[in-house]
Design a protein around this motif. Structure first.
Motif, PDB file in Angstrom:
ATOM      1  N   PHE A 659       0.750  -1.173   0.139  1.00  0.00           N
ATOM      2  CA  PHE A 659       0.215   0.211   0.221  1.00  0.00           C
ATOM      3  C   PHE A 659       1.014   1.254   0.146  1.00  0.00           C
ATOM      4  CE2 PHE A 659      -2.561  -3.338   1.903  1.00  0.00           C
ATOM      5  CZ  PHE A 659      -3.735  -3.196   1.148  1.00  0.00           C
ATOM      6  N   LEU A 660       0.438   2.390  -0.838  1.00  0.00           N
ATOM      7  CA  LEU A 660       1.297   3.624  -0.847  1.00  0.00           C
ATOM      8  C   LEU A 660       0.233   4.653  -0.478  1.00  0.00           C
ATOM      9  CD1 LEU A 660       3.843   4.565  -1.616  1.00  0.00           C
ATOM     10  CD2 LEU A 660       2.879   4.824  -4.037  1.00  0.00           C
ATOM     11  N   LEU A 746       8.832   6.428   2.870  1.00  0.00           N
ATOM     12  CA  LEU A 746       9.231   5.929   4.409  1.00  0.00           C
ATOM     13  C   LEU A 746       8.488   4.566   4.691  1.00  0.00           C
ATOM     14  CD1 LEU A 746       8.584   9.224   4.490  1.00  0.00           C
ATOM     15  CD2 LEU A 746       9.360   8.866   6.740  1.00  0.00           C
ATOM     16  N   CYS A 747       9.044   3.907   5.459  1.00  0.00           N
ATOM     17  CA  CYS A 747       8.399   2.725   5.945  1.00  0.00           C
ATOM     18  C   CYS A 747       8.845   2.503   7.470  1.00  0.00           C
ATOM     19  CB  CYS A 747       8.872   1.301   5.269  1.00  0.00           C
ATOM     20  SG  CYS A 747       8.424  -0.323   5.780  1.00  0.00           S
ATOM     21  N   ASN A 748       7.667   2.392   8.145  1.00  0.00           N
ATOM     22  CA  ASN A 748       8.065   2.330   9.737  1.00  0.00           C
ATOM     23  C   ASN A 748       8.693   3.726  10.248  1.00  0.00           C
ATOM     24  OD1 ASN A 748       6.474  -0.152  10.042  1.00  0.00           O
ATOM     25  ND2 ASN A 748       8.382  -1.354  10.433  1.00  0.00           N
ATOM     26  N   SER A 757      15.363  -2.382  -2.733  1.00  0.00           N
ATOM     27  CA  SER A 757      14.444  -2.982  -3.240  1.00  0.00           C
ATOM     28  C   SER A 757      13.272  -3.155  -2.376  1.00  0.00           C
ATOM     29  CB  SER A 757      14.875  -4.449  -3.786  1.00  0.00           C
ATOM     30  OG  SER A 757      15.011  -5.221  -2.727  1.00  0.00           O
ATOM     31  N   LEU A 758      12.167  -3.518  -3.032  1.00  0.00           N
ATOM     32  CA  LEU A 758      10.850  -3.707  -2.138  1.00  0.00           C
ATOM     33  C   LEU A 758      11.322  -4.969  -1.193  1.00  0.00           C
ATOM     34  CD1 LEU A 758       7.855  -3.312  -4.805  1.00  0.00           C
ATOM     35  CD2 LEU A 758       8.681  -1.743  -2.947  1.00  0.00           C
ATOM     36  N   ALA A 759      11.778  -5.994  -1.640  1.00  0.00           N
ATOM     37  CA  ALA A 759      12.150  -7.363  -0.952  1.00  0.00           C
ATOM     38  C   ALA A 759      12.960  -6.810   0.072  1.00  0.00           C
ATOM     39  CB  ALA A 759      12.869  -8.265  -1.966  1.00  0.00           C
ATOM     40  N   THR A 760      13.980  -6.116   0.120  1.00  0.00           N
ATOM     41  CA  THR A 760      14.980  -5.588   1.177  1.00  0.00           C
ATOM     42  C   THR A 760      14.169  -4.715   2.226  1.00  0.00           C
ATOM     43  OG1 THR A 760      16.669  -5.559  -0.359  1.00  0.00           O
ATOM     44  CG2 THR A 760      17.040  -4.219   1.656  1.00  0.00           C
ATOM     45  N   LEU A 772       3.035  -4.765   2.835  1.00  0.00           N
ATOM     46  CA  LEU A 772       3.949  -3.770   2.956  1.00  0.00           C
ATOM     47  C   LEU A 772       3.328  -2.595   2.829  1.00  0.00           C
ATOM     48  CD1 LEU A 772       6.977  -2.804   3.361  1.00  0.00           C
ATOM     49  CD2 LEU A 772       7.141  -2.998   0.766  1.00  0.00           C
ATOM     50  N   VAL A 773       3.429  -1.557   3.870  1.00  0.00           N
ATOM     51  CA  VAL A 773       2.756  -0.167   3.760  1.00  0.00           C
ATOM     52  C   VAL A 773       3.924   0.708   3.637  1.00  0.00           C
ATOM     53  CG1 VAL A 773       1.610   1.479   4.995  1.00  0.00           C
ATOM     54  CG2 VAL A 773       0.959  -0.878   5.325  1.00  0.00           C
ATOM     55  N   LEU A 774       3.906   1.214   2.528  1.00  0.00           N
ATOM     56  CA  LEU A 774       4.875   2.647   2.238  1.00  0.00           C
ATOM     57  C   LEU A 774       4.295   3.712   2.320  1.00  0.00           C
ATOM     58  CD1 LEU A 774       6.797   1.381  -0.795  1.00  0.00           C
ATOM     59  CD2 LEU A 774       7.322   0.919   1.567  1.00  0.00           C
TER      60      LEU A 774
END
Length: 782
Positions: A659-660, A746-748, A757-760, A772-774
């Motif tokens: 989610f963005l 940002l994330c968290n 990367s998104l996986a990282t 995942l929430v960005l």
């Protein structure tokens, strides 16, 4: 349970580690295919291929004879190879490597002056031409478990015996076994034609005619179903030792039953069973007449048996631990013995006088007499020849320092505790054959291309497994510190597994898991491709490994046959995909047979392949020695499908949902109303671009980011994007280096770097199972 390795604990005294079974073919538990697929393994070789890189399990000396009147030593190792050494008084030169076994070589014997026979934990017995450059003339798959030992008759070059785990003992008529194969009888194979060897099981013994004890020895040559050896049936447990008399009429065996069994090798019938040892029997010798037998055991005792009287006539307490190796003088008057206590002793069987010849740093595995010397093999990769006075052993006792061997096992242990440890007669060997330190520890780094290793000389190295080379030799440094130092915050799927069982790194590829890892060509510095082309690591690695094979194949059969899917056998590999689940074609690299620099394997020290196809069983060969005629009978169909037709199996978990949302408290407008999807390897700078496009250009939002910003465009070119006021970014350098971002992701509550990367992000920042929430916001101060 993972296919990779099935551990089986056996006698802990077998070598310095318990034996464990290694699977070659099959599939891992998360495979989408209902049946097991064959595994593809490649073994990385050290630059010096003339040396063993793991413990030496067996020795065989070929005395001077034609064609060149030289002496040769043959060694078989836990690295899966045998080597031939040309001997001089003080030197030994490797003149050939025999490579075909896919697991430890456990024993080897010489028969008839020009044939070498070996056995292995891969369940096979193989015959080789001694004076070839390593030609395997036949492979026998009669055993269903590890083959641990062999025995040959000194004066009858036609008879050998093999024994192994599961209590199997077979007696072979070599002339019949090595006879040319007929189409109707292919029990044995020449590494290109054999019965099916499926999923780790050998040919079923029940499919062959086994000679019973009432049959004569000569009947087997005319069996309508092909040659089958005599089965000496009776062992209920594993066999670790065999010996034959000179004429090959008598066979003795021993193992975990703690008893010596005696057989008539002409019929396979039991003659007697001799009890006395209290632990596993690990070594056996028969005198030339077959009257006397010597046995060495894990109970630390050596026993002399009179087979005529069917009893033990002497016990020798010489060692303080397991006895693993025995050799005798030609007259059977003296015995040389070695084992787990690192010591080599000489014992007079008549007077019971013993003397310590030398001590080693590693347990002694096998001994071989050579004139007045004795070759000693240990769990180390080196082999040494020591003085032994084989023709006149009394000379050694004249030096003094001998002791009287007791007849109870605790007598030597007690003497050792009391401080009366003997002093070795010899300090230095007369000849040494050096080995290479074997790998004992390894760590796959997060980038899934580099592996950190430590060998038994404490040297730490960094390998690039997609090229099969050492890229850094750090010397003797702390493995743990170096591992921490090399740690990267990056997440790439585990596309291969590794083990160091053979002393070198073995890299295992299993479908479909091995095709799960992709990287952008720009991150691999592949300048020949568009920078945002996705590169499948397994596919490119397979192309690199099989480049020589493909070149040979094109030369022999023409490139058109590869396009049409034709193989030398006339079968169409591509037809397999019709009956299998959906197969994906890698569109980005269609008709792309080029091998890129990050996947070019060394021709100076090429890796070896271990794999199997639909027939013929597992095999091992250097990539530069492949002939181009190997087809689906020899190679897994999925490997051929990948390399010849650019087809990959369906892959799971290549996308990442997320989610963005605007950052909490931010006044930035909402650009999406739902869940987005993108490749796991998508960089955060792409997400920045996506947000900027929506905010600046007010484009309609798309749930598939990859469609807008990844390499889905024709020719792999990046789409032009207006970013803030900076215009577009151009091909040729990493895009985020040219961005002047007014937006950050940002994330968290942690600001993400553009190259993540998104996986990282999911693995190291988000750390939750949910989607995942960005968050995005205008960079403060902009």
């Amino acid at each position: 349970m993972s296919l990779a390795i099935l551990f089986l604990s056996v006698d802990p005294s077998f070598g310095n580690s318990a034996m464990h079974r290694v699977g070659i073919a099959g599939s891992a538990s998360n495979s989408v295919r209902p049946r097991k697929e064959k595994r593809f393994t490649y073994v990385l070789n050290d630059a010096d291929d003339t040396k063993h890189c793991a413990g030496v399990n067996c020795l065989a000396v070929l005395k001077p004879s034609k064609p060149d009147n030289s002496s040769y030593l043959f060694t078989g190792s836990r690295d899966g190879t045998l080597k031939r050494w040309a001997l001089t008084e003080k030197d030994a030169t490797c003149s050939a490597t025999f490579e075909s076994h896919v697991d430890w070589v456990n024993d080897a014997v010489l028969v008839g002056g020009n044939t070498l026979v070996s056995c292995s934990s891969d369940t096979t017995v193989k015959a080789w031409d001694c004076f070839s450059n390593g030609t395997c003339t036949r492979t026998f798959r009669q055993h269903t478990d590890y083959v641990t030992c062999l025995a040959a008759a000194e004066r009858n070059s036609n008879i050998i015996a093999s024994g192994g785990l599961g209590g199997e003992v077979f007696i072979w008529d070599l002339e019949a076994a090595l006879a040319p194969l007929t189409k109707s009888s292919e029990v044995a194979d020449d590494d290109r034609s054999s019965g099916t060897y499926g999923s780790g099981n050998s040919l079923s013994v029940t499919s062959l005619r086994t000679i019973g004890s009432s049959n004569s020895f000569s009947l087997q040559t005319n069996l309508p179903q092909g040659y089958a050896p005599i089965a000496a049936k009776g062992h209920k447990e594993s066999v670790y030792a065999l010996a034959m008399n000179d004429t090959g009429t008598l066979l003795v065996s021993g193992g975990t039953e703690k008893a010596v069994r005696v057989w008539d090798s002409r019929t396979g019938s039991k003659m007697m069973k001799l009890r006395g040892h209290t632990d596993n029997i690990r070594a056996l010798l028969l005198d030339s007449t077959g009257r006397f037998c010597l046995s060495g055991s894990s109970d630390s005792m050596i026993r002399l048996w009179d087979l005529g009287q069917q009893r033990c006539v002497h016990s020798y307490a010489v060692h303080t631990d397991s006895v693993w190796a025995l050799a005798s003088t030609p007259t059977f008057s003296h015995v040389y013995s070695g084992g787990r206590d690192l010591s080599l002793y000489l014992t007079d069987l008549a007077t019971r006088e013993s003397i310590l010849l030398c001590t080693k740093e590693h347990p002694i595995q096998q001994l071989a007499m050579h004139d007045d010397g004795i070759w000693v093999a240990t769990t180390d990769s080196s082999v040494h020849r020591w003085p032994a006075e084989g023709r006149n052993p009394q000379k050694v006792f004249q030096r003094g320092g001998s002791f009287l061997a007791g007849n109870l096992s605790f007598s030597r242990a007690r003497a050792s505790l009391e401080g009366s440890t003997p002093v070795p007669v010899y300090r230095e060997p007369t000849c040494s054959i050096g080995g290479i330190p074997g790998i004992v520890q390894y760590e796959i780094l997060n980038n899934r291309r580099h592996v950190l290793t430590k060998d038994n000389a404490a040297s730490v190295k960094l390998w690039e497994i997609t090229r099969g080379v050492v890229i850094e030799d750090y010397g003797q440094v702390s493995f743990e510190k170096k591992k921490e130092e090399l740690f990267e915050i990056v997440s790439i799927p585990a596309w291969f597994t590794i083990d160091s069982r053979l002393g070198n790194l073995s890299v295992h590829l299993d479908t479909p898991q091995c095709f799960s890892a992709e990287m952008y060509s720009v991150d691999l510095n592949i300048t020949e491709k568009a920078e945002d082309d996705k590169v499948n690591l397994a596919r490119e690695t397979l192309k690199g490994l099989l480049a020589h094979w493909l070149s040979k194949k094109k030369h022999k059969f023409g490139s058109q046959s590869l396009v049409n899917g034709e193989t030398p056998s006339g079968r169409d590999i591509s037809a397999r995909s019709i009956t299998l689940p959906k197969v994906e074609v890698d569109g980005n690299s269609e008709n792309d047979s080029a091998v890129y620099p990050p996947f070019e394997f060394s021709k100076a020290s090429p890796p070896s392949i271990i794999t199997e196809g639909s027939h013929n069983g597992p095999w091992r060969k250097k990539i530069t020695e492949m002939e181009g005629i190997e087809d689906e009978k020899d190679l897994p169909w999925w490997v051929l499908d990948c390399v010849l037709h650019n087809r990959l199996p369906p892959r799971e978990h290549t996308k990442c949902s997320f989610f963005l949302h605007p950052y909490e408290g931010s006044t930035t407008q909402t650009v999406t109303q739902g869940k987005l999807s993108a490749p796991r390897i998508l960089r955060i700078h792409k997400v920045v671009n996506y947000v900027v496009e929506k905010l600046v250009l007010d484009k309609p939002w798309d749930s598939n980011i990859d469609g807008n910003f990844a390499s889905g465009q024709a020719g792999g070119q990046l789409q032009q994007s207006s970013i803030g006021g900076d215009g577009s970014f151009r091909s040729g350098s990493k895009p985020w280096q040219k961005i002047k971002p007014s937006i950050e992701i940002l994330c968290n509550n942690q600001v993400l770097t553009p190259d993540m990367s998104l996986a990282t992000v999911r693995a190291y920042i988000w750390k939750k199972p949910e989607d995942l929430v960005l968050n995005y916001r205008v960079v403060p101060g902009r």
